[in-house]
Motif scaffolding. Structure first.
Motif, PDB file in Angstrom:
ATOM      1  N   ARG A 194      -2.618   7.561   7.379  1.00  0.00           N
ATOM      2  CA  ARG A 194      -3.853   8.423   7.370  1.00  0.00           C
ATOM      3  C   ARG A 194      -3.866   9.038   8.670  1.00  0.00           C
ATOM      4  O   ARG A 194      -4.446  10.223   8.715  1.00  0.00           O
ATOM      5  N   GLU A 199       2.399  10.103   4.749  1.00  0.00           N
ATOM      6  CA  GLU A 199       2.614   9.393   3.587  1.00  0.00           C
ATOM      7  C   GLU A 199       3.176   7.916   3.948  1.00  0.00           C
ATOM      8  O   GLU A 199       3.793   7.745   4.959  1.00  0.00           O
ATOM      9  N   ARG A 241      -4.274   0.606  -1.048  1.00  0.00           N
ATOM     10  CA  ARG A 241      -4.342   1.946  -1.857  1.00  0.00           C
ATOM     11  C   ARG A 241      -5.925   2.160  -2.167  1.00  0.00           C
ATOM     12  O   ARG A 241      -6.294   3.363  -2.275  1.00  0.00           O
ATOM     13  N   PRO A 245      -7.316   6.012  -0.807  1.00  0.00           N
ATOM     14  CA  PRO A 245      -6.638   6.710  -1.924  1.00  0.00           C
ATOM     15  C   PRO A 245      -6.203   8.133  -1.880  1.00  0.00           C
ATOM     16  O   PRO A 245      -5.216   8.646  -2.546  1.00  0.00           O
ATOM     17  N   ASP A 246      -6.405   8.678  -0.733  1.00  0.00           N
ATOM     18  CA  ASP A 246      -5.857   9.915  -0.532  1.00  0.00           C
ATOM     19  C   ASP A 246      -4.493  10.070   0.265  1.00  0.00           C
ATOM     20  O   ASP A 246      -3.913  11.082   0.391  1.00  0.00           O
TER      21      ASP A 246
END
Length: 309
Positions: A194, A199, A241, A245-246
């Motif tokens: 993040r 990812e 997760r 969530p993004d």
């Protein structure tokens, strides 16, 4: 020189003789090029976290305490002066790179690994390089790194790989997942992804026989086995997760050769994250698992070790 002056030589850092700081970034330096890379990474981490940076030089780097270095006052004072120079040069480098950071310099006569573990217990992150300068220094650095890895009580970042600060990133944080013990490592990986705008690549290392071989099972039983293993990373990463969530996630399962697969995957990752699994409890012996040992010696990117709990 008076005894008081002699004592003050060992109390160069304001926090050296007292209890460790809390919530800061700690970096160990020894004047080597790899330590300079670790210092750059530590400064970046402290800046992102809005946290103080403690720069530690344990003198001698892998020595055996004050008693081992009191062979002569002249040699001792010259060596301490050199150790001070290591810290002053490190501080000057950081101030040029990140002048807004609060910096604490700590010079300790204790063995490096023990001092890094002790002071790192309350740090948000401890940062180390992976090698020293030259063959003998490389062995020395590896020993210190392995000992800290075997005893760390908070996240440890070991700076490896050839990528230099400022170069383009891959946009991927690799995390090794074997079971629910790795939930903390997964959360750390999601936080890093993040922050980096990338990812998470979860490499699930299965302890079960591969669906294409191993046990003689029917197609139906093989599917059940594969489905069961596929559920492991989903359950382990569920909390992470849900919190992030993004953040995109890729999950792959490795049925054999997990350590080698993690090392190879690190070629295209900006950071590899694994759980610090202390095989014989927290101690300063070289008791790290096979995955930890493989990544610390062969990874192509920095490695973060996240202790359980």
């Amino acid at each position: 020189m008076s005894r008081r002056d002699d004592k003050n030589l060992w109390e160069y850092g304001a926090h050296a003789p007292g209890p460790p700081m809390s919530g800061h970034v700690l970096v160990g330096v020894d004047g080597s090029d790899q330590a300079r890379r670790a210092l750059d990474n530590a400064a970046d981490e402290a800046r992102v976290r809005l946290a103080p940076l403690e720069i530690l030089h344990a003198w001698p780097w892998a020595g055996h305490g004050v008693g081992a270095v009191r062979s002569g006052a002249h040699d001792q004072h010259a060596s301490i002066a050199t150790a001070r120079d290591v810290l002053d040069n490190a501080a000057g480098h950081v101030r040029e790179r990140a002048p807004e950071l609060d910096i604490v310099l700590t010079l300790s006569p204790q063995p490096a690994a023990a001092e890094l573990v002790r002071r790192g217990d309350r740090a948000a992150l401890t940062v180390l390089g992976s090698r020293g300068a030259g063959r003998s220094a490389e062995v020395l650095r590896t020993s210190v790194t392995l000992r800290v890895a075997a005893g760390c009580g908070s996240p440890l970042l070991v700076v490896r790989g050839e990528r230099l600060s400022g170069e383009p990133e891959h946009g991927r944080v690799l995390v090794g997942v074997a079971d629910d013990v790795d939930a903390g490592a997964a959360l750390f990986a999601f936080e890093e992804a993040r922050r980096r705008g990338g990812e998470v690549w979860a490499l699930h290392v299965s302890a079960a026989p591969g669906p294409a071989g191993g046990l003689r099972v029917s197609p139906g039983e093989r599917k059940i086995l594969a489905d069961s293993e596929a559920a492991v990373p989903r359950m382990t990463m569920a909390a992470a997760r849900g919190k992030f969530p993004d953040v995109g996630v890729r999950v792959d399962t490795v049925w054999t050769g997990g350590a080698a697969a993690l090392v190879e995957a690190s070629r295209t990752a900006d950071l590899a994250v694994i759980t610090a699994r202390h095989r014989h409890g927290r101690g300063l012996g070289p008791h790290t698992g096979s995955f930890t040992h493989a990544l610390l010696h062969r990874a192509h990117c920095p490695v973060a070790l996240v202790p359980v709990g």
